[in-house]
Design a protein around this motif. Structure first.
Motif, PDB file in Angstrom:
ATOM      1  N   CYS A 253       4.982   4.086  16.719  1.00 48.43           N
ATOM      2  CA  CYS A 253       3.694   4.629  16.330  1.00 48.43           C
ATOM      3  C   CYS A 253       3.313   3.557  15.221  1.00 48.43           C
ATOM      4  O   CYS A 253       4.077   3.536  14.223  1.00 48.43           O
ATOM      5  N   ASP A 254       2.223   2.826  15.398  1.00 48.88           N
ATOM      6  CA  ASP A 254       1.578   2.054  14.187  1.00 48.88           C
ATOM      7  C   ASP A 254       0.376   2.810  13.746  1.00 48.88           C
ATOM      8  O   ASP A 254      -0.276   2.230  12.928  1.00 48.88           O
ATOM      9  N   CYS A 256      -2.300   3.816  14.794  1.00 50.68           N
ATOM     10  CA  CYS A 256      -3.737   3.189  14.992  1.00 50.68           C
ATOM     11  C   CYS A 256      -4.716   4.069  15.254  1.00 50.68           C
ATOM     12  O   CYS A 256      -6.122   3.848  15.133  1.00 50.68           O
ATOM     13  N   ARG A 293       1.197   0.928  22.051  1.00 45.88           N
ATOM     14  CA  ARG A 293       2.409   0.583  21.678  1.00 45.88           C
ATOM     15  C   ARG A 293       3.639   1.051  22.280  1.00 45.88           C
ATOM     16  O   ARG A 293       4.801   0.771  22.128  1.00 45.88           O
TER      17      ARG A 293
END
Length: 308
Positions: A253-254, A256, A293
């Protein structure tokens, strides 16, 4: 000057009104002939028209004109349908449509009664959202079903002929005027000459005419994958394609926030901004569709990749 005459005896009364409505919001001048129920007319009056819509015979409660030019002038100036009792005029092309949906106020053409609260349509709108965000034109989506939206968070559309990305899945739908069928409205928009982008109909009916005119159709009565809409032109919708038990990988997970565009109440922001799936999750798969992602993945899948 009337540009189109649409008759209920040819299309059915409700479909004729829907086609006329689609024509009228693309600045067209249209005469609709048929036996139109008060509920249908009220739906049109509530959202308004941009061109001119004349209804014959004159319905009760509407101003009635015998002169088509006066009727057109009144309808265009008041942005409302009017009655017409004169002779049927010849349809004459008048102008090229310059209609662009982003000239409209947000949700002006939304009159939803069938608002889904069971999450069954979330994957459908996630597919449509992902398809539209890749485009640089101005698509318009007409739908028989809607998602609930937060009135306090209206989309920041501007009165410019450019496409502004919706902030939530509920804002994917541009036109929904129940009980008027989406397929008929989309057909009218296409006949009206909408060229700014694709016209998509999400329909509970069996009318495929919009697709035959160059539009795109999601048939909710047929099985299929709506994520393939632009590749196939006409698709169905099978929620089971996306259902399962989903997990979140915090390492992928980024943060976003794309998954939160679903506005799903089974998803919350957890520690360090990583989404958490609550026990109320029904496993519809919409959040995984939104995740670019692959951080939200379906248990049992061989690879941690996003579904589309």
């Amino acid at each position: 000057m009337i540009e189109f005459v649409v008759k209920g005896e040819e299309f059915g009364d409700l479909a004729a009104l829907g086609i006329s409505y689609g024509l009228s919001i693309t600045f067209r001048r249209v005469l609709a002939v048929g036996d139109f129920e008060r509920e249908w007319i009220y739906a049109v009056m509530e959202t308004g028209v941009w061109g001119a819509m004349l209804l014959s015979p004159c319905p009760d409660g509407l101003p009635c004109f015998r002169d088509p030019e006066r009727a057109v002038e009144f309808s265009e100036s008041r942005q409302t349908p009017v009655g017409y009792s004169g002779e049927e005029p010849a349809a004459v092309p008048y102008r090229i449509s310059t209609f662009n949906k982003n000239y409209l106020k947000p949700r002006r053409w939304i009159r939803c009664r069938d608002i889904s609260s069971d999450k069954s349509y979330l994957p459908l709108f996630a597919c449509i959202y992902n398809l539209l965000k890749l485009r640089d034109d101005v698509p318009i989506v007409v739908s028989d079903v809607c998602l609930g939206f937060n009135e306090a968070e209206r989309p920041d559309f501007q009165a410019l002929p450019t496409y502004i990305q919706p902030r939530a899945l509920a804002d994917v739908v541009d036109v929904s005027v129940q009980p008027i069928p989406a397929s008929a409205i989309a057909r009218g928009i296409l006949l009206g000459g909408y060229k700014a982008g694709p016209v998509v109909a999400i329909s509970k009916g069996a009318d495929h005419a919009a697709a035959e005119l160059g539009g795109y159709l999601v048939d909710l009565n047929a099985p299929g994958d709506p994520c393939e809409l632009f590749a196939r032109g006409t698709v169905g919708y099978s929620p089971s394609l996306f259902s399962g038990r989903y997990l979140v990988d915090p390492d992928l997970c980024d943060r976003c926030g794309d998954c939160f565009i679903t506005n799903c109440d089974a998803l919350k922001q957890g520690e360090r901004g990583v989404p958490e799936l609550l026990s109320s999750c029904v496993g519809c798969g919409a959040c995984a569709l939104m995740c670019t992602r692959g951080a939200i993945w379906r248990e049992g899948d061989l690879f941690k990749v996003f579904l589309r």
